[in-house]
Design an enzyme around this catalytic site. Structure first.
Site, short mmCIF file in Angstrom:
data_model
loop_
_atom_site.label_atom_id
_atom_site.label_comp_id
_atom_site.label_asym_id
_atom_site.label_seq_id
_atom_site.Cartn_x
_atom_site.Cartn_y
_atom_site.Cartn_z
N ARG A 1 -1.14 -8.44 -9.29
CA ARG A 1 -0.72 -7.48 -10.30
C ARG A 1 -0.11 -6.23 -9.65
NH1 ARG A 1 -0.25 -2.53 -12.08
NH2 ARG A 1 -2.39 -2.06 -11.41
N ASP A 2 -0.90 -5.37 -9.08
CA ASP A 2 -0.35 -4.11 -8.56
C ASP A 2 0.60 -4.37 -7.40
OD1 ASP A 2 -0.12 -1.32 -8.75
OD2 ASP A 2 -1.59 -0.98 -7.19
N HIS B 1 -9.38 2.80 -5.65
CA HIS B 1 -8.07 2.15 -5.54
C HIS B 1 -7.20 3.04 -4.66
CE1 HIS B 1 -4.59 -0.13 -7.42
NE2 HIS B 1 -3.95 0.97 -7.04
N HIS C 1 -3.83 3.60 -1.98
CA HIS C 1 -2.56 3.20 -1.37
C HIS C 1 -2.49 3.87 0.00
CE1 HIS C 1 -0.38 1.30 -4.86
NE2 HIS C 1 -1.49 1.76 -5.42
N CYS D 1 4.49 1.74 -6.33
CA CYS D 1 4.60 2.18 -7.72
C CYS D 1 6.01 2.66 -7.97
CB CYS D 1 3.60 3.28 -8.04
SG CYS D 1 3.71 3.81 -9.77
N ASN E 1 -0.65 -1.07 -1.75
CA ASN E 1 -2.10 -0.96 -1.72
C ASN E 1 -2.59 -1.12 -0.29
OD1 ASN E 1 -1.37 -2.72 -4.41
ND2 ASN E 1 -3.02 -1.28 -4.78
#
Lengths: 305, 305
Positions: A16-17, A209, A211, A242, A251
């Protein structure tokens, strides 16, 4: 997690991310293969889809097909990102291919929230309460991610008080995730945010979470472990970023995090070598010259000496 | 360092450990410009040369010219790497262009020591005692770096006891540096090594040297700060590696470390933006597509919002 578990759960967010923020849009079959490789590497909680507008996020347009395509077993839980009531409707409509968890994102700064979701933080939170109630009634595990909790690319620092009041206003939730969406945070913020949020969300486990945009992500992960966070998001290959945040990168990488944790004697259940191989594989599928993850290139240690 | 200083000193090693391990050999004038940019960014202790065999390390063949070329002031100390008595002779012969410090390297594992320096660890240590005595008599500040203290690429784990006995056998020294030459270490090792070494080297300040080969370098740096290390090696741009160690990558980057420390409220005296700009510059001089340092690409935070 079993009782007595002293490790940290790595939540695989690459499908997903990670994929959401790569230029190349992968076929559904490759996404499913990515999930299968994650499972083979020991990941048991995997964010596989976002219910976003296909015109805005074409990488996630096949959310339903991915959720129908991934293997199902009692050991693996799937997570889907939801931004509003329409997203929840799509999750509900999947019937027996539903995700196990709904991850709702509220952005901590109004400016970033408006640019990302078209609404203020307060309006996003209001929508969350309605979505969360419906989702819990439908049996979903509901997590709230506070995005940009460590800083906003448009307005700068985000105060600990701001994050605390967002969590306080959110109401009941099964887990809270504090996200450094743009990779500006440092370890001291991790512990300060944990201390601020816990009193207003008693009993809710914390997930983080990170990055690695400014090379602080892995130090932050260790700080989160020390601060009692029970889960950490990461993506195999360290892919992603992003598109709505300037200069954001991927990430933290599952394989590098798993190495760091294993060498630190913190169990995660993830096989470093299998995750590293999967990282090289997804990099090739995405046409990347190299992935941000380092384990695939550097090799495990001690390796084959 | 001034008394009462609560920060950490970043030792700039880019002109030596960085450039030594890049393919392109830079002209002396560019090396001097790199040092000047480091000084402009606030670095005051800079490793600028290695007295190694020019046929083995062509990148360092102009050690004397670099030491004659760099600007001299009361605020800046230069360090030169020395591997044996011949290296010290070269440093002494420089007369008024001598470095301020001699950094001698002993490799913790015999196999790596033999491959790197052609002698066992014990023989290297024996040579150190002779070099160190002569160097101190000549007025040099003498530091001992224990390379591969966190692991060896050829024989695997290196025990804490091994590192402790090396430091114990080394005798008097002005500073001890524990180096993760191949980037395999994790934070718990940093604190364990510090605890092991301190009792056998009472009063000697500790410095740490990390490579980010497996994305553990910055977490290790924070662990070193927490463990009371007073100095950290880093290279502007994060350039460098080790041609004798398989798959090693660059030092942790000065600009990324300075960002991490500043945001963590640990003073280092380094200007993040100036160091980041210097990192982009040296990357271009080396013909690199991009440097390992991330600050130059990602930008400072909060930046120009």
């Amino acid at each position: 997690m079993e009782q007595g578990w002293r490790g940290v759960e790595i939540v695989e967010v690459g499908p997903r991310d990670g994929l959401q923020n790569e230029k190349r849009v992968l076929p559904t079959a490759v996404k499913v293969a990515y999930v299968e490789r994650a499972i083979a590497a020991g990941l048991t909680r995997i964010e596989v889809a976002a219910f976003a507008r296909p015109d805005r996020v074409p990488q996630m347009a096949d959310a339903e097909e991915v959720l129908r395509g991934v293997p199902r077993s009692a050991d693996v839980r799937y997570v889907a990102l939801v931004l509003n009531g329409r997203g929840l409707d799509r999750a509900l409509a999947l019937e027996d291919a539903r995700p196990h968890e709904i991850n709702y994102v509220v952005v901590a700064s109004d400016e970033f929230s408006r640019r990302n979701q078209g609404v203020s933080t307060a309006d996003s939170l209001k929508a969350f309460r309605s979505v969360a109630d419906r989702a819990r009634d439908a049996g979903f595990f509901v997590t709230l991610t506070v995005a940009a909790a460590f800083g906003c690319p448009f307005t700068g620092p985000v105060s600990v008080d701001r994050v605390r009041s967002i969590v306080e206003d959110a109401g009941p939730v099964d887990e809270i995730c504090l996200a450094d969406t743009i990779g500006v945070g440092v370890p001291v913020q991790v512990s300060e945010l944990a201390d601020a949020v816990r009193p207003v969300a008693p009993g809710a486990p914390l997930r983080a979470h990170f990055h690695n945009t400014r090379n602080t992500g892995y130090a932050n992960a260790m700080a989160a472990v020390a601060s009692g966070f029970t889960a950490l998001d990461a993506s195999i290959g360290g892919i992603g970023g992003c598109p709505f945040a300037p200069a954001a990168t991927g990430n933290i990488a599952t394989e590098d995090l798993a190495y760091l944790l294993r060498q630190s004697r913190v169990p995660s259940g993830v096989d470093v070598a299998a995750a590293a191989a999967a990282g090289l594989w997804i990099g090739a599928e995405l046409g990347l010259a190299q992935v941000p993850a380092q384990l695939g290139r550097a090799g495990d240690f001690p390796g084959d000496l």
